[in-house]
Each structure stands twice: as C-alpha cells, then as structure tokens.
Enzyme design. Structure first.
Site, PDB file in Angstrom:
ATOM      1  N   GLY A  64       0.508  -1.212   0.119  1.00  0.00           N
ATOM      2  CA  GLY A  64      -0.100  -0.208  -0.321  1.00  0.00           C
ATOM      3  C   GLY A  64       0.514   1.599   0.207  1.00  0.00           C
ATOM      4  N   ASP A 111      -4.755   1.993  10.666  1.00  0.00           N
ATOM      5  CA  ASP A 111      -6.767   1.701  11.488  1.00  0.00           C
ATOM      6  C   ASP A 111      -6.151   1.285  12.240  1.00  0.00           C
ATOM      7  OD1 ASP A 111      -8.573   0.500  11.216  1.00  0.00           O
ATOM      8  OD2 ASP A 111      -8.849   0.088   8.702  1.00  0.00           O
ATOM      9  N   LYS A 130      -7.099   6.731  10.874  1.00  0.00           N
ATOM     10  CA  LYS A 130      -8.171   6.195  11.209  1.00  0.00           C
ATOM     11  C   LYS A 130      -9.118   6.254  12.399  1.00  0.00           C
ATOM     12  CE  LYS A 130     -10.628   3.535   7.493  1.00  0.00           C
ATOM     13  NZ  LYS A 130     -10.599   2.227   6.672  1.00  0.00           N
ATOM     14  N   PHE A 171     -14.428   2.592   4.274  1.00  0.00           N
ATOM     15  CA  PHE A 171     -13.354   1.449   3.224  1.00  0.00           C
ATOM     16  C   PHE A 171     -13.263   3.300   2.484  1.00  0.00           C
ATOM     17  CE2 PHE A 171     -12.259  -2.523   3.141  1.00  0.00           C
ATOM     18  CZ  PHE A 171     -11.268  -2.469   1.778  1.00  0.00           C
TER      19      PHE A 171
END
Length: 181
Positions: free
Chosen positions: A44, A103, A131, A152
């Site tokens: 990512g 996250d 997040k 998402f």
C-alpha cells in the site's frame, strides 16, 4: 474503477500538497547527513513512499517490508505475517516506517516492536492516512497526512483485493463492492 467509487475523499492535488508538507516536517526533524532509512510497508505505501522520498531532498535510504493482516478481507484478521523483511541491519539508524493507513494499529504495533528489538537510534511512523476510530491497539504516528473517518478507502496505493491501487486520488469504495467479503 471509477464506477466503484462512492466519492473522492482526497484529490491528487491535495495529496501532492500534503506530501510536500510531510517532507518539510521530516527535514525539520532529520538534519542533512543523518541519512534516515525509510521503510515502506508494501504494498500500500509504494506510491506514497516514492512521492515522499522525492520531496525529501536530503540523503536517505529505502527498504521495504511486506506484511499481511487483511488478506482479501475488508477487516483485519488480527494476525500479522511478515512476507518480506528488510534486508539490512538497522542498529543505530534513524528509521521512518512509511505506511499507507494506520487503522486498527495491529500491524504498526507489531512492526514497532520488531524494529525496536533491532536497536535503531530512533523509530518514527509516517502514515498517509490515520483512521483513529478503528484503533484496536493504541499506536500514534509521528507524521500524519490526513485523519479520516471510518470509511473503506482505496486508491493511491491502497487496495481492495489487489484492485484500485493505481488511482491517482483516494476514494471511498461503494459498500456493494466489498459487501460479499
């Protein structure tokens, strides 16, 4: 791909501006010649780390780790697997872990413990997205691109089931796309 995006959350222009600001923050904290090692968490972070390193115009090095805690799911499994470790000794080095999204905190907590055990000079976290509403383990990033709500998101390296990474912006994925997972 665009038909699967509910809305664009962060534009390409916003990404470029904020990444330049993050690089300036890093330059403030790491003097010329400190040669920090940027460790990108694959897959990512690949777009983010490339743009961040271009904007950070002091001497630095790069390495990559591949980890998994999601698989093809939209929720973390809670188990972190190292698929590829870094290829160099980090003892005494300034380390900047570069992640696409903080996250649950599961992956970064694991990576922080793993790096600290290798006795670096320092370890800092630079995440493009934070997040906090999803945190299962308390982890704080030193450098944050954007704080986002619980949605998402895909694009700019972030994926769902290996799709959408090549988008130049970050968008919210329509729930109908990942509902069956």
């Amino acid at each position: 791909m665009k038909q699967d995006i509910e809305t664009v959350l962060i534009t390409e222009a916003q990404l470029k501006t904020r990444i330049a600001e993050l690089a300036a923050e890093l330059k403030r904290d790491f003097a010329p010649g400190s040669n920090p090692l940027f460790i990108g968490v694959l897959k990512g972070s690949f777009m983010f780390i490339a743009d961040l390193m271009r904007a950070y115009d002091y001497t630095c090095a790069v390495d990559f780790m591949a980890v998994s805690s999601y698989g093809a799911k939209s929720q973390t499994t809670g188990q972190v697997r190292i698929l590829k470790d870094i290829g160099q000794d980090i003892e005494g080095r300034d380390i900047i872990i570069v992640e696409d999204i903080l996250d649950s905190g599961v992956t970064l907590n694991y990576l922080m413990q793993m790096m600290q055990a290798r006795r670096p000079k320092s370890v800092r976290i630079c995440t493009l997205l934070d997040k906090p509403s999803r945190r299962r383990i308390e982890v704080k990033a030193d450098y944050i691109g954007f704080t986002i709500d619980d949605a998402f998101v895909v694009g700019y390296g972030l994926d769902f089931d290996e799709k959408y990474r090549n988008m130049s912006e970050i968008g919210i994925l329509k729930p109908s796309v990942y509902a069956e997972n």
